[in-house]
Design a protein around this motif. Structure first.
Motif, PDB file in Angstrom:
ATOM      1  N   MET A   1      -6.259   2.620   2.413  1.00 37.10           N
ATOM      2  CA  MET A   1      -6.484   3.813   3.477  1.00 37.10           C
ATOM      3  C   MET A   1      -6.529   2.658   4.810  1.00 37.10           C
ATOM      4  SD  MET A   1      -9.680   6.106   4.672  1.00 37.10           S
ATOM      5  CE  MET A   1      -9.304   7.222   3.074  1.00 37.10           C
ATOM      6  N   GLU A   2      -5.543   3.102   5.762  1.00 37.13           N
ATOM      7  CA  GLU A   2      -5.658   2.187   7.008  1.00 37.13           C
ATOM      8  C   GLU A   2      -7.048   2.382   7.811  1.00 37.13           C
ATOM      9  OE1 GLU A   2      -2.236   1.520  10.359  1.00 37.13           O
ATOM     10  OE2 GLU A   2      -2.731   3.778  10.026  1.00 37.13           O
ATOM     11  N   ALA A   3      -7.136   1.038   8.224  1.00 41.86           N
ATOM     12  CA  ALA A   3      -8.338   1.254   9.171  1.00 41.86           C
ATOM     13  C   ALA A   3      -8.253   1.878  10.236  1.00 41.86           C
ATOM     14  CB  ALA A   3      -8.743  -0.348   9.300  1.00 41.86           C
ATOM     15  N   LYS A   4      -9.335   2.617  10.794  1.00 41.70           N
ATOM     16  CA  LYS A   4      -9.327   3.109  11.889  1.00 41.70           C
ATOM     17  C   LYS A   4      -9.018   2.263  13.272  1.00 41.70           C
ATOM     18  CE  LYS A   4     -12.611   7.054  10.843  1.00 41.70           C
ATOM     19  NZ  LYS A   4     -13.805   7.586  10.989  1.00 41.70           N
ATOM     20  N   GLN A   5      -8.264   2.762  14.173  1.00 40.99           N
ATOM     21  CA  GLN A   5      -8.037   2.187  15.427  1.00 40.99           C
ATOM     22  C   GLN A   5      -9.198   1.838  16.375  1.00 40.99           C
ATOM     23  OE1 GLN A   5      -6.311   4.243  18.787  1.00 40.99           O
ATOM     24  NE2 GLN A   5      -4.506   2.832  18.418  1.00 40.99           N
ATOM     25  N   MET A  48     -13.048 -11.003  15.692  1.00 43.44           N
ATOM     26  CA  MET A  48     -12.446 -10.417  14.535  1.00 43.44           C
ATOM     27  C   MET A  48     -12.659  -8.963  14.540  1.00 43.44           C
ATOM     28  SD  MET A  48     -11.240 -12.737  12.597  1.00 43.44           S
ATOM     29  CE  MET A  48     -11.015 -11.811  11.041  1.00 43.44           C
ATOM     30  N   PHE A  49     -13.296  -8.455  15.533  1.00 38.69           N
ATOM     31  CA  PHE A  49     -13.220  -6.965  15.581  1.00 38.69           C
ATOM     32  C   PHE A  49     -11.969  -6.377  15.731  1.00 38.69           C
ATOM     33  CE2 PHE A  49     -13.802  -3.158  18.544  1.00 38.69           C
ATOM     34  CZ  PHE A  49     -14.581  -2.368  17.694  1.00 38.69           C
ATOM     35  N   TRP A  50     -11.038  -6.981  16.502  1.00 44.22           N
ATOM     36  CA  TRP A  50      -9.725  -6.460  16.839  1.00 44.22           C
ATOM     37  C   TRP A  50      -8.654  -6.790  15.646  1.00 44.22           C
ATOM     38  CZ3 TRP A  50     -10.877  -3.688  20.579  1.00 44.22           C
ATOM     39  CH2 TRP A  50     -11.722  -4.051  21.421  1.00 44.22           C
ATOM     40  N   PRO A  54      -5.297  -1.191  13.553  1.00 46.74           N
ATOM     41  CA  PRO A  54      -4.520  -0.937  14.647  1.00 46.74           C
ATOM     42  C   PRO A  54      -5.318  -0.938  15.907  1.00 46.74           C
ATOM     43  CG  PRO A  54      -4.299   0.740  12.957  1.00 46.74           C
ATOM     44  CD  PRO A  54      -5.342  -0.251  12.661  1.00 46.74           C
ATOM     45  N   VAL A  55      -4.762  -1.581  17.077  1.00 52.01           N
ATOM     46  CA  VAL A  55      -5.320  -1.668  18.210  1.00 52.01           C
ATOM     47  C   VAL A  55      -4.695  -1.348  19.480  1.00 52.01           C
ATOM     48  CG1 VAL A  55      -6.585  -3.322  19.941  1.00 52.01           C
ATOM     49  CG2 VAL A  55      -6.664  -3.872  17.494  1.00 52.01           C
ATOM     50  N   ALA A  56      -5.566  -0.571  20.218  1.00 46.83           N
ATOM     51  CA  ALA A  56      -5.155   0.014  21.644  1.00 46.83           C
ATOM     52  C   ALA A  56      -6.153  -0.807  22.484  1.00 46.83           C
ATOM     53  CB  ALA A  56      -5.417   1.552  21.752  1.00 46.83           C
ATOM     54  N   LEU A  57      -5.388  -1.338  23.531  1.00 50.12           N
ATOM     55  CA  LEU A  57      -6.106  -1.795  24.917  1.00 50.12           C
ATOM     56  C   LEU A  57      -5.614  -0.961  25.908  1.00 50.12           C
ATOM     57  CD1 LEU A  57      -5.484  -5.662  24.269  1.00 50.12           C
ATOM     58  CD2 LEU A  57      -7.477  -4.320  23.694  1.00 50.12           C
ATOM     59  N   HIS A  85      -0.596  -7.552  18.227  1.00 48.32           N
ATOM     60  CA  HIS A  85      -0.069  -6.360  17.603  1.00 48.32           C
ATOM     61  C   HIS A  85      -0.692  -5.266  18.273  1.00 48.32           C
ATOM     62  CE1 HIS A  85      -4.202  -7.178  16.354  1.00 48.32           C
ATOM     63  NE2 HIS A  85      -4.400  -5.978  15.993  1.00 48.32           N
ATOM     64  N   ALA A  86      -1.335  -5.330  19.507  1.00 49.40           N
ATOM     65  CA  ALA A  86      -2.105  -4.200  20.229  1.00 49.40           C
ATOM     66  C   ALA A  86      -1.082  -3.700  21.223  1.00 49.40           C
ATOM     67  CB  ALA A  86      -3.196  -5.172  20.954  1.00 49.40           C
ATOM     68  N   ASN A  87      -1.204  -2.245  21.008  1.00 49.86           N
ATOM     69  CA  ASN A  87      -0.444  -1.552  22.209  1.00 49.86           C
ATOM     70  C   ASN A  87      -1.422  -1.461  23.276  1.00 49.86           C
ATOM     71  OD1 ASN A  87       1.639  -0.616  20.214  1.00 49.86           O
ATOM     72  ND2 ASN A  87       0.168   0.748  19.215  1.00 49.86           N
TER      73      ASN A  87
END
Length: 353
Positions: A1-5, A48-50, A54-57, A85-87
Protein backbone atom coordinates in the motif's frame (compact mmCIF):
# COMPACT_ATOMS: atom_id res chain seq x y z
CA UNK A 1 0.00 0.00 0.00
CA UNK A 2 1.37 3.40 -0.99
CA UNK A 3 2.15 5.76 1.88
CA UNK A 4 -0.19 8.71 2.33
CA UNK A 5 0.91 11.94 0.78
CA UNK A 6 2.77 14.35 3.04
CA UNK A 7 1.85 18.00 2.49
CA UNK A 8 4.08 20.94 3.35
CA UNK A 9 2.53 24.39 3.45
CA UNK A 10 5.29 26.97 3.28
CA UNK A 11 4.48 30.56 4.22
CA UNK A 12 7.17 32.47 2.35
CA UNK A 13 5.72 35.63 3.91
CA UNK A 14 2.66 36.56 5.92
CA UNK A 15 2.44 39.93 4.19
CA UNK A 16 -0.68 40.31 2.04
CA UNK A 17 -2.05 42.72 -0.56
CA UNK A 18 -5.69 41.99 0.33
CA UNK A 19 -7.61 42.81 3.52
CA UNK A 20 -9.72 39.89 4.73
CA UNK A 21 -11.40 40.78 8.01
CA UNK A 22 -11.65 37.17 9.19
CA UNK A 23 -8.19 36.09 8.05
CA UNK A 24 -6.33 33.40 10.01
CA UNK A 25 -3.31 35.72 10.08
CA UNK A 26 -3.04 38.69 12.42
CA UNK A 27 -3.24 42.20 11.01
CA UNK A 28 0.31 42.85 12.22
CA UNK A 29 1.72 39.90 10.27
CA UNK A 30 -0.29 40.74 7.14
CA UNK A 31 1.32 44.18 7.15
CA UNK A 32 4.88 43.09 8.07
CA UNK A 33 7.36 42.62 5.24
CA UNK A 34 8.86 39.41 6.56
CA UNK A 35 10.48 36.89 4.21
CA UNK A 36 11.34 33.24 4.69
CA UNK A 37 15.15 32.78 4.92
CA UNK A 38 16.48 29.91 2.82
CA UNK A 39 18.25 28.44 5.86
CA UNK A 40 14.88 27.95 7.56
CA UNK A 41 13.38 26.37 4.44
CA UNK A 42 16.33 23.98 4.19
CA UNK A 43 15.97 22.93 7.83
CA UNK A 44 12.24 22.30 7.31
CA UNK A 45 12.74 20.11 4.24
CA UNK A 46 15.81 18.22 5.47
CA UNK A 47 14.00 15.49 7.42
CA UNK A 48 12.91 11.88 6.87
CA UNK A 49 9.26 12.98 7.17
CA UNK A 50 9.31 13.78 3.43
CA UNK A 51 11.25 10.72 2.28
CA UNK A 52 9.80 7.52 0.81
CA UNK A 53 6.31 8.90 0.23
CA UNK A 54 4.47 11.25 -2.17
CA UNK A 55 5.01 14.90 -1.25
CA UNK A 56 3.19 18.10 -2.16
CA UNK A 57 4.80 21.44 -1.31
CA UNK A 58 2.39 24.37 -1.40
CA UNK A 59 3.81 27.90 -1.40
CA UNK A 60 1.58 30.27 0.54
CA UNK A 61 1.47 33.55 2.46
CA UNK A 62 -0.02 36.00 3.11
CA UNK A 63 0.33 36.42 -0.62
CA UNK A 64 3.43 34.65 -1.92
CA UNK A 65 3.77 36.75 -5.08
CA UNK A 66 4.70 39.84 -3.02
CA UNK A 67 8.19 38.38 -2.44
CA UNK A 68 8.96 38.75 -6.15
CA UNK A 69 10.12 36.46 -8.93
CA UNK A 70 13.75 36.06 -7.87
CA UNK A 71 12.92 35.02 -4.32
CA UNK A 72 10.18 32.61 -5.37
CA UNK A 73 12.50 30.99 -7.91
CA UNK A 74 15.14 30.55 -5.18
CA UNK A 75 12.57 28.81 -2.96
CA UNK A 76 11.50 26.49 -5.78
CA UNK A 77 15.10 25.66 -6.69
CA UNK A 78 15.94 24.87 -3.06
CA UNK A 79 12.93 22.58 -2.70
CA UNK A 80 13.70 20.78 -5.93
CA UNK A 81 17.31 20.24 -4.86
CA UNK A 82 16.35 18.78 -1.48
CA UNK A 83 13.14 16.95 -2.50
CA UNK A 84 13.30 16.30 -6.25
CA UNK A 85 10.30 13.96 -6.06
CA UNK A 86 7.98 16.59 -4.55
CA UNK A 87 5.22 18.26 -6.54
CA UNK A 88 5.14 22.02 -6.05
CA UNK A 89 2.27 24.48 -6.38
CA UNK A 90 1.08 27.81 -4.97
CA UNK A 91 -1.99 29.37 -3.40
CA UNK A 92 -2.36 32.92 -4.73
CA UNK A 93 -5.21 35.34 -4.08
CA UNK A 94 -5.30 36.40 -7.77
CA UNK A 95 -5.47 40.07 -6.75
CA UNK A 96 -2.30 40.74 -8.73
CA UNK A 97 -1.04 38.23 -11.28
CA UNK A 98 2.39 39.23 -12.64
CA UNK A 99 3.58 37.71 -15.90
CA UNK A 100 6.41 35.96 -14.09
CA UNK A 101 3.85 33.95 -12.09
CA UNK A 102 2.42 32.59 -15.32
CA UNK A 103 5.91 31.52 -16.46
CA UNK A 104 6.84 30.07 -13.04
CA UNK A 105 3.62 28.07 -12.90
CA UNK A 106 4.37 26.41 -16.22
CA UNK A 107 8.03 25.83 -15.27
CA UNK A 108 7.69 24.67 -11.65
CA UNK A 109 4.04 23.93 -10.81
CA UNK A 110 3.02 21.68 -13.72
CA UNK A 111 0.61 24.35 -14.94
CA UNK A 112 -1.55 24.42 -11.83
CA UNK A 113 -2.08 26.79 -8.89
CA UNK A 114 -4.97 27.38 -6.47
CA UNK A 115 -6.89 30.35 -5.12
CA UNK A 116 -9.56 31.24 -2.57
CA UNK A 117 -12.59 33.51 -2.90
CA UNK A 118 -15.55 34.93 -1.03
CA UNK A 119 -18.43 36.98 -2.40
CA UNK A 120 -18.01 39.40 0.50
CA UNK A 121 -15.64 40.09 3.39
CA UNK A 122 -12.57 40.68 1.21
CA UNK A 123 -11.25 44.09 0.16
CA UNK A 124 -8.23 45.93 -1.18
CA UNK A 125 -5.85 47.36 1.40
CA UNK A 126 -7.76 50.63 0.95
CA UNK A 127 -10.92 48.85 2.10
CA UNK A 128 -12.62 48.70 -1.31
CA UNK A 129 -14.54 45.42 -1.73
CA UNK A 130 -15.60 46.20 -5.31
CA UNK A 131 -11.95 46.76 -6.25
CA UNK A 132 -11.06 43.35 -4.82
CA UNK A 133 -13.86 41.67 -6.78
CA UNK A 134 -12.75 43.26 -10.08
CA UNK A 135 -9.07 42.50 -9.54
CA UNK A 136 -9.76 38.92 -8.44
CA UNK A 137 -11.84 38.13 -11.51
CA UNK A 138 -9.30 39.75 -13.85
CA UNK A 139 -6.43 37.84 -12.25
CA UNK A 140 -8.31 34.55 -12.26
CA UNK A 141 -9.21 34.95 -15.93
CA UNK A 142 -5.62 35.84 -16.82
CA UNK A 143 -4.41 32.61 -15.23
CA UNK A 144 -6.95 30.39 -17.01
CA UNK A 145 -6.38 32.21 -20.33
CA UNK A 146 -2.70 31.30 -20.00
CA UNK A 147 -3.57 27.58 -19.96
CA UNK A 148 -3.18 27.23 -16.19
CA UNK A 149 -5.70 25.30 -14.12
CA UNK A 150 -6.57 27.30 -11.01
CA UNK A 151 -9.39 25.82 -8.91
CA UNK A 152 -11.25 28.32 -6.74
CA UNK A 153 -12.06 27.41 -3.14
CA UNK A 154 -15.10 29.49 -2.15
CA UNK A 155 -15.44 30.47 1.50
CA UNK A 156 -19.07 29.89 2.44
CA UNK A 157 -19.23 32.81 4.84
CA UNK A 158 -22.51 34.24 6.05
CA UNK A 159 -22.32 37.21 3.66
CA UNK A 160 -21.93 34.94 0.63
CA UNK A 161 -24.88 32.85 1.78
CA UNK A 162 -27.10 35.88 2.41
CA UNK A 163 -26.27 37.31 -1.02
CA UNK A 164 -27.95 34.21 -2.48
CA UNK A 165 -27.01 31.54 -4.97
CA UNK A 166 -27.83 33.71 -8.00
CA UNK A 167 -25.17 36.25 -7.03
CA UNK A 168 -22.45 33.59 -6.72
CA UNK A 169 -23.60 31.79 -9.87
CA UNK A 170 -23.21 35.05 -11.81
CA UNK A 171 -19.57 35.29 -10.70
CA UNK A 172 -18.89 31.65 -11.56
CA UNK A 173 -20.42 31.92 -15.03
CA UNK A 174 -18.69 35.24 -15.71
CA UNK A 175 -15.25 33.78 -15.05
CA UNK A 176 -13.12 31.52 -17.21
CA UNK A 177 -12.51 29.20 -14.25
CA UNK A 178 -13.89 25.70 -14.74
CA UNK A 179 -13.22 24.17 -11.31
CA UNK A 180 -14.91 25.45 -8.12
CA UNK A 181 -14.74 24.00 -4.61
CA UNK A 182 -16.29 25.09 -1.30
CA UNK A 183 -15.25 25.26 2.34
CA UNK A 184 -16.98 26.18 5.58
CA UNK A 185 -16.14 29.62 6.93
CA UNK A 186 -14.40 30.36 10.24
CA UNK A 187 -14.12 33.74 11.99
CA UNK A 188 -10.43 33.74 12.87
CA UNK A 189 -10.55 37.41 13.84
CA UNK A 190 -12.97 36.55 16.66
CA UNK A 191 -10.82 33.58 17.70
CA UNK A 192 -7.61 35.61 17.77
CA UNK A 193 -9.35 38.16 20.01
CA UNK A 194 -10.29 35.44 22.55
CA UNK A 195 -8.48 32.16 21.77
CA UNK A 196 -9.78 28.91 23.28
CA UNK A 197 -8.03 25.55 22.90
CA UNK A 198 -8.88 22.03 23.95
CA UNK A 199 -6.54 19.98 26.11
CA UNK A 200 -5.15 18.56 22.84
CA UNK A 201 -4.21 22.08 21.59
CA UNK A 202 -7.06 22.00 19.09
CA UNK A 203 -8.49 25.51 18.60
CA UNK A 204 -12.24 25.97 19.12
CA UNK A 205 -12.89 27.92 15.94
CA UNK A 206 -16.19 29.85 15.62
CA UNK A 207 -18.17 29.41 12.39
CA UNK A 208 -19.56 32.41 10.52
CA UNK A 209 -22.55 30.40 9.26
CA UNK A 210 -24.12 27.15 10.43
CA UNK A 211 -23.51 23.89 8.62
CA UNK A 212 -27.20 23.78 7.77
CA UNK A 213 -26.96 27.21 6.12
CA UNK A 214 -23.80 26.31 4.21
CA UNK A 215 -24.93 22.95 2.82
CA UNK A 216 -28.48 24.20 2.14
CA UNK A 217 -26.88 26.97 0.08
CA UNK A 218 -24.98 24.40 -1.99
CA UNK A 219 -28.06 22.26 -2.52
CA UNK A 220 -29.93 25.33 -3.74
CA UNK A 221 -27.00 26.26 -5.99
CA UNK A 222 -27.13 22.82 -7.56
CA UNK A 223 -30.90 22.92 -7.94
CA UNK A 224 -30.99 26.34 -9.61
CA UNK A 225 -27.71 26.42 -11.51
CA UNK A 226 -26.38 22.86 -11.79
CA UNK A 227 -27.55 22.43 -15.39
CA UNK A 228 -26.10 25.80 -16.45
CA UNK A 229 -22.74 24.90 -14.89
CA UNK A 230 -22.75 21.52 -16.59
CA UNK A 231 -23.56 23.06 -19.98
CA UNK A 232 -20.69 25.56 -19.52
CA UNK A 233 -18.23 22.80 -18.65
CA UNK A 234 -17.88 24.02 -15.06
CA UNK A 235 -17.11 21.39 -12.42
CA UNK A 236 -18.44 22.09 -8.92
CA UNK A 237 -16.42 19.81 -6.66
CA UNK A 238 -19.19 19.05 -4.21
CA UNK A 239 -21.47 17.97 -7.07
CA UNK A 240 -18.87 15.79 -8.82
CA UNK A 241 -18.39 13.39 -5.91
CA UNK A 242 -19.21 9.75 -6.55
CA UNK A 243 -20.11 7.17 -3.96
CA UNK A 244 -16.94 5.32 -2.95
CA UNK A 245 -14.57 8.09 -4.03
CA UNK A 246 -12.60 9.98 -1.35
CA UNK A 247 -13.85 13.31 -0.05
CA UNK A 248 -12.08 16.22 -1.74
CA UNK A 249 -12.88 18.84 0.89
CA UNK A 250 -9.97 20.79 2.35
CA UNK A 251 -8.12 19.39 5.39
CA UNK A 252 -9.76 15.99 5.71
CA UNK A 253 -7.97 13.81 8.32
CA UNK A 254 -4.88 15.97 7.99
CA UNK A 255 -3.03 16.23 11.31
CA UNK A 256 -0.62 13.38 10.66
CA UNK A 257 0.14 14.45 7.06
CA UNK A 258 0.30 18.25 7.19
CA UNK A 259 3.17 20.46 8.31
CA UNK A 260 3.12 24.25 7.94
CA UNK A 261 6.22 26.46 8.11
CA UNK A 262 6.19 30.14 9.05
CA UNK A 263 8.86 32.63 7.92
CA UNK A 264 10.21 32.87 11.48
CA UNK A 265 10.77 29.09 11.67
CA UNK A 266 7.71 28.17 13.75
CA UNK A 267 5.95 25.01 12.62
CA UNK A 268 2.36 23.87 13.02
CA UNK A 269 0.19 21.30 11.23
CA UNK A 270 -2.87 22.78 9.52
CA UNK A 271 -2.01 25.93 7.48
CA UNK A 272 -5.05 27.64 8.97
CA UNK A 273 -3.19 27.51 12.29
CA UNK A 274 -0.28 29.61 10.99
CA UNK A 275 -0.86 32.40 13.51
CA UNK A 276 -2.46 30.36 16.30
CA UNK A 277 0.38 30.13 18.80
CA UNK A 278 -1.37 27.50 20.88
CA UNK A 279 -0.90 25.06 18.00
CA UNK A 280 2.83 25.64 17.40
CA UNK A 281 5.00 22.51 17.58
CA UNK A 282 8.37 24.22 17.83
CA UNK A 283 10.89 26.21 15.83
CA UNK A 284 13.20 24.56 13.28
CA UNK A 285 16.05 26.94 14.16
CA UNK A 286 16.16 25.76 17.76
CA UNK A 287 16.74 22.02 17.36
CA UNK A 288 15.73 20.98 13.85
CA UNK A 289 12.67 18.98 12.85
CA UNK A 290 13.01 15.86 15.01
CA UNK A 291 11.64 17.41 18.25
CA UNK A 292 8.79 18.95 16.25
CA UNK A 293 7.76 15.65 14.68
CA UNK A 294 7.93 13.81 18.00
CA UNK A 295 6.34 16.57 20.08
CA UNK A 296 3.59 15.71 22.51
CA UNK A 297 1.41 18.44 21.06
CA UNK A 298 1.58 16.95 17.55
CA UNK A 299 0.89 13.42 18.77
CA UNK A 300 -2.01 14.70 20.85
CA UNK A 301 -3.59 16.46 17.89
CA UNK A 302 -3.20 13.40 15.67
CA UNK A 303 -5.09 11.34 18.25
CA UNK A 304 -7.74 14.05 18.60
CA UNK A 305 -8.14 14.11 14.81
CA UNK A 306 -8.79 10.37 14.81
CA UNK A 307 -11.17 10.36 17.78
CA UNK A 308 -13.03 13.39 16.39
CA UNK A 309 -14.93 11.21 13.93
CA UNK A 310 -16.29 8.82 16.58
CA UNK A 311 -19.86 10.21 16.19
CA UNK A 312 -19.66 9.42 12.45
CA UNK A 313 -18.97 5.70 12.71
CA UNK A 314 -22.59 4.65 12.22
CA UNK A 315 -23.19 7.10 9.38
CA UNK A 316 -23.60 5.47 5.96
CA UNK A 317 -21.40 8.17 4.42
CA UNK A 318 -18.38 7.97 6.72
CA UNK A 319 -16.25 5.81 4.40
CA UNK A 320 -15.94 8.68 1.92
CA UNK A 321 -16.91 11.74 3.98
CA UNK A 322 -14.25 11.10 6.68
CA UNK A 323 -15.92 13.62 8.99
CA UNK A 324 -15.24 16.71 6.91
CA UNK A 325 -12.52 19.32 7.57
CA UNK A 326 -10.43 18.54 10.65
CA UNK A 327 -10.30 22.15 11.92
CA UNK A 328 -14.03 22.40 12.70
CA UNK A 329 -16.35 20.38 14.97
CA UNK A 330 -18.35 17.47 13.54
CA UNK A 331 -21.68 19.06 14.51
CA UNK A 332 -22.78 22.57 15.42
CA UNK A 333 -26.35 22.01 16.64
CA UNK A 334 -27.92 23.06 13.33
CA UNK A 335 -28.96 19.57 12.29
CA UNK A 336 -26.15 19.25 9.75
CA UNK A 337 -22.53 18.15 10.05
CA UNK A 338 -19.09 19.30 8.92
CA UNK A 339 -19.05 16.75 6.12
CA UNK A 340 -22.34 17.94 4.65
CA UNK A 341 -24.54 14.90 5.16
CA UNK A 342 -27.37 16.57 3.24
CA UNK A 343 -25.19 16.78 0.15
CA UNK A 344 -24.10 13.15 0.48
CA UNK A 345 -27.73 12.07 0.89
CA UNK A 346 -28.52 13.95 -2.32
CA UNK A 347 -25.65 12.25 -4.15
CA UNK A 348 -26.72 8.85 -2.87
CA UNK A 349 -30.29 9.45 -4.01
CA UNK A 350 -29.06 10.55 -7.44
CA UNK A 351 -26.87 7.48 -7.84
CA UNK A 352 -29.78 5.19 -6.97
CA UNK A 353 -32.29 6.97 -9.22
Amino acid sequence: MEAKQAVGFINVTRQCNVDCKRCYLTEAHRAAKERLPLVILEAFLDTMFWKGRPVALIWEGGEPTVVGHGQMKAYCDTARRLLPHANQTMVTNCFNVPNWLIDLTHEEFAGSVETTYAFAGKASLAGDEDHYQRKFLAGLNKIWAAGIECPVNVELNVETIRAGVDALAAVILKSQCRVWEFDVSVDFHAFLAAPVYSAHSVPALPLTATYNEAWSFLRELQKRWGKAFEDAGIAIGAFQQKIGQPNNQFNIACESRFLTLNPDGNVTTNPLYSDLQGTFLGNVLEAGMDPILSSHRRKSRIMADRSRVAPCRRCEHVSYCKGGPSHVPITDGSGECAGGRGLWDQLLESSCA
